[in-house]
Write an enzyme that holds these catalytic residues in place. Structure first.
Site, PDB file in Angstrom:
ATOM      1  N   ASP A 135      16.249  67.696 -43.907  1.00 38.60           N
ATOM      2  CA  ASP A 135      14.950  67.453 -43.270  1.00 38.60           C
ATOM      3  C   ASP A 135      14.538  68.642 -42.398  1.00 38.60           C
ATOM      4  OD1 ASP A 135      12.647  66.327 -42.265  1.00 38.60           O
ATOM      5  OD2 ASP A 135      13.697  65.029 -40.855  1.00 38.60           O
ATOM      6  N   GLU A 183       6.200  70.109 -37.191  1.00 37.53           N
ATOM      7  CA  GLU A 183       6.056  68.812 -37.837  1.00 37.53           C
ATOM      8  C   GLU A 183       6.792  67.729 -37.067  1.00 37.53           C
ATOM      9  OE1 GLU A 183       7.156  65.509 -40.708  1.00 37.53           O
ATOM     10  OE2 GLU A 183       8.394  66.760 -39.428  1.00 37.53           O
ATOM     11  N   GLU A 184       7.993  68.053 -36.605  1.00 35.49           N
ATOM     12  CA  GLU A 184       8.812  67.048 -35.920  1.00 35.49           C
ATOM     13  C   GLU A 184       8.228  66.638 -34.569  1.00 35.49           C
ATOM     14  OE1 GLU A 184      10.955  65.496 -37.421  1.00 35.49           O
ATOM     15  OE2 GLU A 184      12.045  66.740 -38.851  1.00 35.49           O
TER      16      GLU A 184
END
Length: 505
Positions: free
Chosen positions: A291, A323-324
């Site tokens: 991820d 994104e996280e």
């Protein structure tokens, strides 16, 4: 597209040997040469160049890059806030693309991102710490990063209005039901009313972990707990009991500059672009090799081999930062598109987590009824591919958890595939895909163990070939694919409970 700004960070380019490798086609002929002499791309040819060996080498390179985060975080990470691990990641991507014989126009897009990290937290309600307690993302620390003490006070309704917070909330820890409005709204209203911390309890089974989103001066240290842990406390409070409590949060929230990387073919119709993306960052807790190292590296592998071919339509690859932290990079990118540039993107394909060890072949259930027209055709391309290769597949919600979100909200058809995150695999899925029932698809999701031992290479190879197929299909022709005429046509305006990996409400 933005101007080309080479990334010259102080960190090294881990895995530089990858950049030295000659690009070999299936017949072992070196194909770099003039663009006009290249054959037109086909799915069969592009897929044939995808190998497990190359993917393994790229994963090893990325893990070496993540090791550069040890200096800042004491463990491997490629967090956007990590100026070594993440900068080395985007340097690696940039340099790899730059080696491809001037096939792509490479551009950087630097933007300010609000990012955060929780280092340590504790919550004691009465005489115990709830088993389900989790810290919210983008939470501020408790004052001076010290423990605070006060009674637990139940907030009325859903805590979405100032009137829901009683006068007794001042100097207390607010207990608030999840629902109706965002976690950030609840925290800000609690802080504005004088609360010293906020605890949001779930309105359904299970723990609740989310993000406060855009920082507010009123936000207070915020936690989530399960409904099961909350109900005994609520009964005591409603009976008039006093529940002495304490909260501690060591966290940071700050603004930092970070960078998206885009690479667009110089060949092909520049007015009709196939676009695909994955995110370049990991969470703070680990190296993020699945991820979304697998998604980022899948794009890099496909982009490398696409340089052997001509295309009829331009192909644009993107690697998103932040994104996280809540889809920051992709949100910023789409927000900067003019109407004309928006309409040049015929579709966007999102590739996040391609090799979960307890995988299922998951396809976003992107229907034309609920999304920009064309999304369903892309969805069907994926399912048809799996079926043609004797593989099962399953639909998953198209609910805003990854970087497609900004695209579909701005009228661009979208879709993608994944192999699963923290969800639990069912017995039926074991019959379809193998693996273990009752366990997460990725037991190392957002953890330190998301490393080189956390990858199912059979799934990764299959999915990378599917990505190659999706690129080749639309790079050759958009025949039959709905033509875009307006940015607002069939855009998605309904809010979702997700905006990225974490809940926002």
């Amino acid at each position: 597209m933005h101007s080309i700004l080479p990334l010259l960070g102080a960190t090294s380019l881990a895995g530089a040997s990858v950049l030295q490798q000659a690009l070999i086609n299936p017949t072992n002929q070196v194909l770099f040469g003039s663009y006009d002499s290249k054959p037109l791309v086909s799915s069969e040819a592009l897929e044939a160049q995808i190998t497990e060996k190359n993917l393994r080498k790229r994963a090893e390179d990325l893990f070496s890059i993540a090791q550069e985060g040890v200096e800042e975080y004491n463990h491997p990470t490629r967090l956007t806030l990590c100026h070594t691990g993440h900068l080395a990641t985007i340097n690696y991507i940039y340099a790899t693309i730059a080696e491809l014989d001037d096939y792509y126009e490479i551009s950087n897009q630097t933007f300010d991102a609000v990012v955060g990290n929780v280092f340590e937290y504790r919550l004691v309600l009465g005489d115990r710490q709830p088993d389900s307690v989790l810290a919210m993302s983008l939470t501020p620390p408790t004052p001076d990063k010290e423990a605070v003490f006060g009674p637990l006070v139940l907030v009325a309704n859903d805590g979405c209005n100032e009137s829901d917070f009683p006068a007794t909330i001042k100097g207390a820890i607010a207990l608030i039901k999840r629902g109706v409005c965002g976690f950030g709204d609840k925290s800000a209203l609690a802080g504005k009313a004088g609360a010293i911390a906020a605890v949001v309890y779930n309105n359904e089974n299970g723990s609740v972990s989310g993000t406060l989103g855009t920082p507010s001066k009123y936000h207070v240290a915020s936690f989530g707990i399960s409904n099961e842990d909350a109900q005994p406390l609520i009964k005591k409070l409603e009976a008039g009991d006093v529940i002495p409590s304490s909260a501690y949060m060591d966290a940071i929230v700050q603004k930092t500059g970070t960078t998206n990387i885009m690479a667009q073919t110089k060949g092909g119709d520049q007015e009709n672009c196939v676009m695909l993306g994955g995110h370049s960052d990991s969470v703070a807790e680990g190296p993020g090799i699945n991820d979304d190292g697998t998604g980022s590296l899948t794009l890099l592998e496909v982009a490398t081999h696409l340089a052997d071919y001509k295309v009829n339509n331009c192909v644009r690859f993107a690697w998103w930062a932040g994104e996280e932290e809540g889809l920051l990079g992709s949100d910023y990118y789409v927000s900067q598109l003019s109407k004309e540039e928006n309409l040049k993107i015929r579709l966007f394909m999102d590739y996040d987590m391609m090799a979960s060890p307890n995988y299922a072949y998951q396809v976003y259930n992107a229907t034309d009824a609920a999304n920009p027209v064309g999304s369903e055709e892309l969805r069907n391309l994926y399912t048809n591919y799996y079926e043609a290769h004797g593989q099962n597949w399953t639909y998953i919600p198209f609910d805003g958890r990854s970087d497609y979100d900004a695209f579909i909200k701005n009228g661009i058809p979208g879709g993608g595939i994944a192999t699963g995150a923290e969800g639990v695999k069912s017995e039926n899925e074991v019959a379809m895909f193998g693996g273990k029932a009752g366990e997460w698809y990725d037991h190392c999701y957002h953890q330190l163990c998301d490393d080189l031992d956390n990858l199912a290479y059979d799934a990764w190879v299959m999915n990378t070939k599917l990505v190659a197929h999706s690129v080749a299909t639309y790079a050759v022709s958009f025949k039959g694919f709905p033509k875009r005429t307006d940015v607002k046509m069939n855009d998605v305006s309904e809010p979702s409970i997700y905006h990225g990996p974490k809940l926002i409400m």
